[in-house]
Design an enzyme around this catalytic site. Structure first.
Site, short mmCIF file in Angstrom:
data_model
loop_
_atom_site.label_atom_id
_atom_site.label_comp_id
_atom_site.label_asym_id
_atom_site.label_seq_id
_atom_site.Cartn_x
_atom_site.Cartn_y
_atom_site.Cartn_z
N ASP A 1 -8.06 -5.39 -0.25
CA ASP A 1 -8.51 -6.22 -1.38
C ASP A 1 -8.14 -7.69 -1.23
OD1 ASP A 1 -9.68 -4.15 -2.87
OD2 ASP A 1 -7.69 -3.43 -3.39
N HIS B 1 0.85 -1.19 0.00
CA HIS B 1 0.00 0.00 0.00
C HIS B 1 0.88 1.23 0.00
CE1 HIS B 1 -3.25 2.71 1.12
NE2 HIS B 1 -4.03 1.77 0.64
C1 LIG Z 1 -0.64 -0.69 -3.84
C2 LIG Z 1 0.59 -0.43 -4.71
C3 LIG Z 1 0.15 0.01 -6.10
C4 LIG Z 1 1.39 0.69 -4.04
O1 LIG Z 1 2.42 1.02 -4.92
P1 LIG Z 1 3.61 2.01 -4.55
O2 LIG Z 1 3.30 2.83 -3.37
O3 LIG Z 1 3.96 2.71 -5.81
O4 LIG Z 1 4.76 1.01 -4.08
P2 LIG Z 1 5.99 0.56 -4.95
O5 LIG Z 1 5.53 -0.09 -6.21
O6 LIG Z 1 6.93 1.72 -5.07
O7 LIG Z 1 6.61 -0.55 -4.01
C5 LIG Z 1 7.58 -0.32 -2.98
C6 LIG Z 1 8.39 -1.59 -2.81
O8 LIG Z 1 7.53 -2.63 -2.32
C7 LIG Z 1 7.44 -3.70 -3.25
N1 LIG Z 1 6.04 -4.08 -3.36
C8 LIG Z 1 4.96 -3.24 -3.35
N2 LIG Z 1 3.83 -3.95 -3.47
C9 LIG Z 1 4.19 -5.24 -3.56
C10 LIG Z 1 3.45 -6.43 -3.71
N3 LIG Z 1 2.12 -6.38 -3.80
N4 LIG Z 1 4.13 -7.60 -3.79
C11 LIG Z 1 5.46 -7.62 -3.72
N5 LIG Z 1 6.23 -6.51 -3.57
C12 LIG Z 1 5.59 -5.34 -3.49
C13 LIG Z 1 7.92 -3.13 -4.57
O9 LIG Z 1 8.43 -4.12 -5.42
C14 LIG Z 1 8.97 -2.15 -4.12
O10 LIG Z 1 10.13 -2.87 -3.79
P3 LIG Z 1 11.58 -2.25 -4.12
O11 LIG Z 1 11.65 -0.99 -3.31
O12 LIG Z 1 12.52 -3.31 -3.70
O13 LIG Z 1 11.58 -1.98 -5.60
C15 LIG Z 1 1.48 -1.71 -4.77
O14 LIG Z 1 1.79 -2.13 -3.47
C16 LIG Z 1 0.83 -2.82 -5.57
O15 LIG Z 1 0.96 -2.84 -6.78
N6 LIG Z 1 0.12 -3.78 -4.87
C17 LIG Z 1 -0.57 -4.83 -5.57
C18 LIG Z 1 -1.90 -4.32 -6.11
C19 LIG Z 1 -2.89 -4.06 -4.99
O16 LIG Z 1 -3.10 -4.89 -4.13
N7 LIG Z 1 -3.55 -2.90 -5.06
C20 LIG Z 1 -4.60 -2.54 -4.12
C21 LIG Z 1 -4.16 -1.46 -3.20
S1 LIG Z 1 -5.37 -1.16 -1.94
#
Ligand SMILES: CC(C)(COP(=O)(O)OP(=O)(O)OC[C@H]1O[C@@H](n2cnc3c(N)ncnc32)[C@H](O)[C@@H]1OP(=O)(O)O)[C@@H](O)C(=O)NCCC(=O)NCCS
Length: 415
Positions: A352, A296
């Site tokens: 979710d 998140h």
């Molecule tokens: C929610 C979300 C979009 C937030 O994205 P964000 O704030 O841009 O976070 P980032 O993509 O920069 O991730 C930060 C780090 O955590 C990791 N990470 C984030 N979500 C992850 C996940 N669901 N599974 C594995 N690793 C994850 C990233 O790979 C990144 O690692 P790094 O720093 O080694 O590269 C992201 O966590 C995600 O895509 N989750 C899956 C989709 C989801 O469940 N969405 C519903 C949200 S309520």
């Protein structure tokens, strides 16, 4: 079962209190004086776009608060209608306020036949239900002679009406996808009950209606998430609220946002058995795949909504052998991801992760999970859009330009 649900929420609140980190209170509270100094990351991470009294998410502690009230308390004691009133009005209603507001909501449930006609004409079983919903909300705006009136009183009426009409639209989409006739709303049922009634055409089990009510409460508002911000950005140009909410639906659809609940279920089905989780997770890590339903932008602790939905998913899948196995897969995946990525990257399940299992155990089709999220989020979208409108300034950030600035123009034949 309703008493069991109450107990589960109390236990989840207890665990949350016990496990709450003692990290200092993060920023993002208190009085604001513009311009605000903040560090902005890609995707506007950390940016302060406005100030609000609607709701607060404390990502370090795992708190979700609507107008000062803890989400655990609201899930245990409130109803979606009361929570919507709270989000709009900033205070809990008196009995009289509540009766009047419920009457208003019930009175707005019908949608014009023309909207249903449009839904009957789109290839409803081929298009995503969120795309159908986006179209339907837009058509509602075409049919409302007040749509272009952006005065606070008219926008408020439209906001309440949209809260009331979203279940009717979503249930109609669900029915049409199954080739069944649309079921008209009833005025003798509560919001969640009537929604389930319109989806199934049968009087809902009171326990399932209670679970749906809790789902709606827990999804009603969540800070400046992508779809709320989208709704506010569109509304800030003084466009009409229907257009703003249509854009909110489009934003919620994405798998990085509301669309994740649907993807989680496909993942759980793909894994198939709790014994397959370690190999599936190892492969996901190898390929650097993000696991749906985890992580998140704001929560760096266990999402309080997932704390409630995990136990509710267990309770409800216990009644349904078809989904019991998927729940076992989910718990195993939760343990593995949390133990490996929780410490390392503060990755925990989000709202979710367990919500889809709850809907599946209610017999709802996977593609309808995100539209149900939309039914719940209309109060948050519109309460925040209206709050901002009262002291509106168009949203207009800048980008850092990284291209050249002094290229010489060459006629096309000389390039
Ligand atoms: C929610 C979300 C979009 C937030 O994205 P964000 O704030 O841009 O976070 P980032 O993509 O920069 O991730 C930060 C780090 O955590 C990791 N990470 C984030 N979500 C992850 C996940 N669901 N599974 C594995 N690793 C994850 C990233 O790979 C990144 O690692 P790094 O720093 O080694 O590269 C992201 O966590 C995600 O895509 N989750 C899956 C989709 C989801 O469940 N969405 C519903 C949200 S309520």
């Amino acid at each position: 079962m309703i008493d069991d649900i109450r107990k589960l929420i109390q236990q989840a609140a207890e665990t949350a209190r016990r496990e709450t980190s003692d990290e200092p209170e993060p920023q993002f509270t208190g009085d604001v004086k513009y311009p605000v100094e903040c560090q902005v990351g890609k995707g506007l991470e950390g940016a302060i776009a406005t100030d609000t009294k609607v709701g607060y998410v404390n990502g370090a502690k795992g708190w979700l608060v609507y107008r000062g009230y803890d989400c655990f308390d609201l899930a245990e004691h409130s109803t979606f209608e009361e929570t919507t009133y709270l989000l709009f009005e900033g205070k809990l209603p008196t009995r009289r306020d509540m009766d009047a507001f419920e009457e208003q909501l019930r009175g707005h449930r019908q949608v014009p036949e023309a909207v249903l006609d449009v839904l009957r004409r789109v290839p409803i079983d081929k298009t995503h239900p969120m795309s159908a919903l986006r179209t339907a909300v837009s058509v509602l705006g075409n049919l409302d002679p007040d749509a272009e009136d952006t005065s606070p009183a008219k926008e408020k009426r439209i906001a309440v009406q949209l809260v009331a009409q979203f279940p009717t639209l979503v249930a109609a989409i669900a029915r049409l996808r199954e080739g069944k006739p649309v079921v008209a709303p009833r005025t003798d049922l509560g919001h969640a009950e009537n929604f389930l009634y319109m989806m199934t055409g049968a009087d809902p089990d009171p326990a399932l209606a209670k679970v749906m009510d809790i789902m709606l409460i827990l999804h009603a508002d969540h800070g400046m998430n992508a779809s709320t911000f989208t709704t506010m950005v569109v509304n800030s140009s003084l466009s009409d609220l229907y257009g703003s909410v249509t854009a909110g639906v489009a934003s919620l659809k994405g798998p990085l946002h509301g669309g994740a609940n649907e993807k989680v279920l496909y993942d759980l089905e793909e894994i198939g058995d709790a014994g397959n989780v370690p190999a599936w997770f190892a492969r996901a890590r190898e390929t650097k795949r993000k696991i749906n339903g985890f992580g998140h932008r704001v929560y760096k602790a266990y999402d309080p909504r997932a704390r409630i939905l995990g136990p509710i998913a267990k309770l409800i899948t216990d009644r349904d052998p078809g989904t019991r196995k998927l729940y076992e897969v989910a718990v195993q995946l939760d343990h593995l991801v949390t133990s490996e990525l929780g410490q390392e990257k503060k990755i925990f399940p989000n709202v979710d992760f367990y919500s889809g299992l709850v809907y599946r155990a209610m017999g709802i089709e996977t593609a309808m999970f995100t539209p149900i999220f939309a039914v719940a989020r209309v109060p948050g979208w519109t309460a925040r859009a209206l709050e901002y409108l009262a002291d509106n300034r168009i949203f207009r950030p800048r980008a850092i330009y990284t291209g050249p600035v002094s290229e010489r123009y060459l006629e096309i034949d000389r390039r």
